[in-house]
Design an enzyme around this catalytic site. Structure first.
Site, short mmCIF file in Angstrom:
data_model
loop_
_atom_site.label_atom_id
_atom_site.label_comp_id
_atom_site.label_asym_id
_atom_site.label_seq_id
_atom_site.Cartn_x
_atom_site.Cartn_y
_atom_site.Cartn_z
CG ASP A 276 44.49 42.25 40.55
OD1 ASP A 276 44.87 41.29 41.23
OD2 ASP A 276 43.66 42.14 39.63
N GLY B 239 36.79 34.78 42.73
CA GLY B 239 35.72 34.05 43.41
C GLY B 239 36.19 32.68 43.80
CE LYS C 283 44.40 39.17 38.21
NZ LYS C 283 43.05 39.74 38.48
#
Lengths: 411, 411
Positions: A196, A298, A200
């Site tokens: 992950d 989130g 990025k």
């Protein structure tokens, strides 16, 4: 009036719809445009959802509606997101995405398609969730020659490492707690093995250095093998172990993107970033260093970034070319090999006198910065020297239990 | 080709010229426009400066040149900066400024002039120096209802407080050191009495809440009376004293901007911001909280922000209306009185048993969060309760040596 289409009605997509309607007036004032959510694309039906009547199952409906000017892609994964996004851009609709895999693997292609059709493909939400980082990099910091970026790009691993650091939990227990709290997946490999964070740092590297960097070009090491003893040794040396995604331009002109556990000294603000929060530090010749901090994931935090992009897209009259990069050249060596990596290091070892560390440091030409009975920290060196240090220790009968590089806060 | 004019060839102005020429190619690529520094306005001559031949002494030369599209105002002060900037905007030239006094006192007027002439008046450098904060607030965070902002907005006072905290220096000694190192002026009052931070919180308040907030509307208290004992008590309670510029929307709908020393608990990232660095924390309903960190002053850091604004101005085709606010209404009560301030508090006192603190806390209806022989921390309360607590302590014969509010990280 212009319509927004939301692709994917999961956590992020539903967050986009919720936050849009909560702050619709403010958003319309900011853009000077009347806006509404026109469609929600999902395979499922949502009969009990207040916006369930917006749900469609066929992307063609969205493509065919000329009132849809803006699309929020919140599906995740490359297929069918890539195809859908490409077709939206070709139909003259700007797209904002939270999909890091899509940007890391196909960003160069989609940016070209956007440019050809005079629309925008924005992806603020794909790195650092809510944190404003993509737009500041190519706007506020545009006058800088940026030399390096380093950050905590994965909240799950940061939570685990904090639990090891603060609560002396072992890795497995901290992971189990993260899973229990919903911060880690049942199969946690994408987080804890660094995949992950790798995506990025690909996106940040591509934007900052101007050419597409693919995940397979990034040296990626996760935190699976970090032990409580490693964390404690770092703490003894005045630092914390963090999973750091970083990229640096080397003197050779090549760049070196990496994802690996690193010791971050307490003097660096990034060492104090705890919990599921993310932070990105940027070094430039004008700003010196600057850091951006916030929630890395989130529902509403990610939605905030997606909507921020959509708002900007409404205000743009053409493609924002500064927010893009070139495709990678075939067989190009823009990315340096990991052999060129240079950093101070922490070694955790079997019990050993500091005299042995000092002697070997002297032999390989590094400074001994700190020692404990079970380890030492040496000054910045390349991989070859770090390896030589290790082999000489082994010759002295010292067992090497781990080796962790130290983040250079003055990168 | 378009020309940039630089008003004022002091520290910031010369930084703008230096950084522009260092990264000219990158800047031209970003904007898609050929650019050069056309004029430098200053009263002085700079015969030995490489750009000395660009120096002019009359603003009219700049106003009359139609090739000058962009102006960097780096003079400081309101006069003649206000007059010069207004005339530049009226002449159709966009302006970027580092002048916080100008923006805090005249921002509403200049934003209106810019809008009337379809140009931009940007001021990223006026708050937090190099830190990208103004642009992210009205772009990346545009989908948020922002409820509060709080930050370390003055590097000089942060340096002094860090020296007191880390090196146990007394205030006067820390100030003398700051002066010796060039971080504080010979007359340090603008920094240590909070005036500098006050201007910055005016700008942030105006931008976030949409109406001009003037310096005289901000409750402003500096760090002149902070003692080493105050700092040590905060440290005992697990926090640090920082000079915090903050603004919050109250339940009444009014806003309360303040500048005052506050205790920031170690759990809050902002407590770890040290040295001359600045940081701004923003709370919104989408992002939760996010923080921006970097150098708050200095030649190239400030120039980075000014040039970032100029670059953006080159790319804009009209006024960016989201980066503006309305004039304050005559006699409006948009700003709440300091009586409405609500926070937890640290009291430093003459020696006192914790039983006395507990009894009085109970009487006034607050929780006792922590105690020491020479002080206590009580839970969030309004000014009236905080005053009652103090008076009851006095009645018990306890001397109140200081009272410092605690920053609420979940504002």
């Amino acid at each position: 009036m212009k319509k927004i289409a939301v692709l994917g009605y999961g956590v992020v997509g539903s967050g986009v719809v919720e936050l849009f309607y909560r702050n619709q007036k403010k958003i319309e004032k900011n853009t000077g445009t009347e806006l509404e959510i026109g469609y929600i694309l999902d395979l499922r039906e949502f009969p009990d959802d207040p916006y369930g009547d917006h749900v469609v199952h066929d992307i063609q409906v969205i493509l065919d509606d000329p009132e849809v000017g803006y699309v929020a892609e919140c599906m995740g994964g490359v297929n069918p997101a890539f195809d859908f996004v490409r077709r939206c851009l070709e139909a003259g609709k700007s797209v904002a995405t939270s999909n890091k895999q899509l940007v890391a693997e196909k960003g160069d292609i989609l940016l070209q398609v956007a440019k050809a059709h005079h629309v925008n493909f924005f992806f603020e939400a794909s790195v650092g969730g809510a944190i404003p980082i993509i737009r500041p990099l190519h706007t506020c910091l545009a006058a800088n020659d940026i030399s390096a970026v380093a950050g905590i790009l994965n909240g799950t691993t940061n939570f685990i490492l904090e639990k090891m650091f603060c609560d002396k939990m072992r890795f497995d227990d901290a992971l189990a707690l993260a899973q229990k709290l919903g911060y880690a997946e049942r199969d946690p490999s994408a987080d804890i093995d660094g995949g992950d964070a790798c995506r990025k740092i690909c996106i940040l590297s591509s934007l900052v250095f101007g050419k597409h960097v693919y995940p397979e070009q990034v040296y990626t090491k996760g935190i699976r093998n970090i032990t409580l003893e490693d964390v404690q040794l770092a703490q003894d040396f005045g630092g914390a172990v963090k999973l750091i995604g970083a990229v640096k331009r080397l003197e050779s002109g090549k760049i070196l993107p990496t994802v690996m556990p690193m010791v971050v000294m307490n003097e660096s603000l990034i060492s104090h970033v705890n919990g599921v929060f993310n932070a990105v530090m940027v070094w430039g010749d004008g700003v010196d260093k600057t850091m951006f901090y916030g929630r890395g994931a989130g529902k509403l935090p990610t939605a905030s970034a997606v909507l921020g992009d959509l708002i900007d897209e409404v205000k743009q009259t053409d493609t924002v070319e500064s927010q893009s990069w070139e495709p990678a050249e075939e067989g190009a060596d823009f990315v340096a090999p990991i052999d060129d990596f240079f950093a101070a290091r922490c070694y955790r070892t079997s019990p050993c006198g500091s005299g042995v560390f000092a002697k070997i440091a002297d032999e390989v030409g590094v400074k001994l910065l700190n020692t404990r009975e079970n380890g030492c920290m040496i000054s910045g060196c390349d991989q070859k020297t770090a390896e030589a240090f290790k082999q000489k220790l082994a010759k002295e009968g010292v067992e090497i239990l781990s080796r962790i590089p130290v983040l250079d806060d003055e990168a």
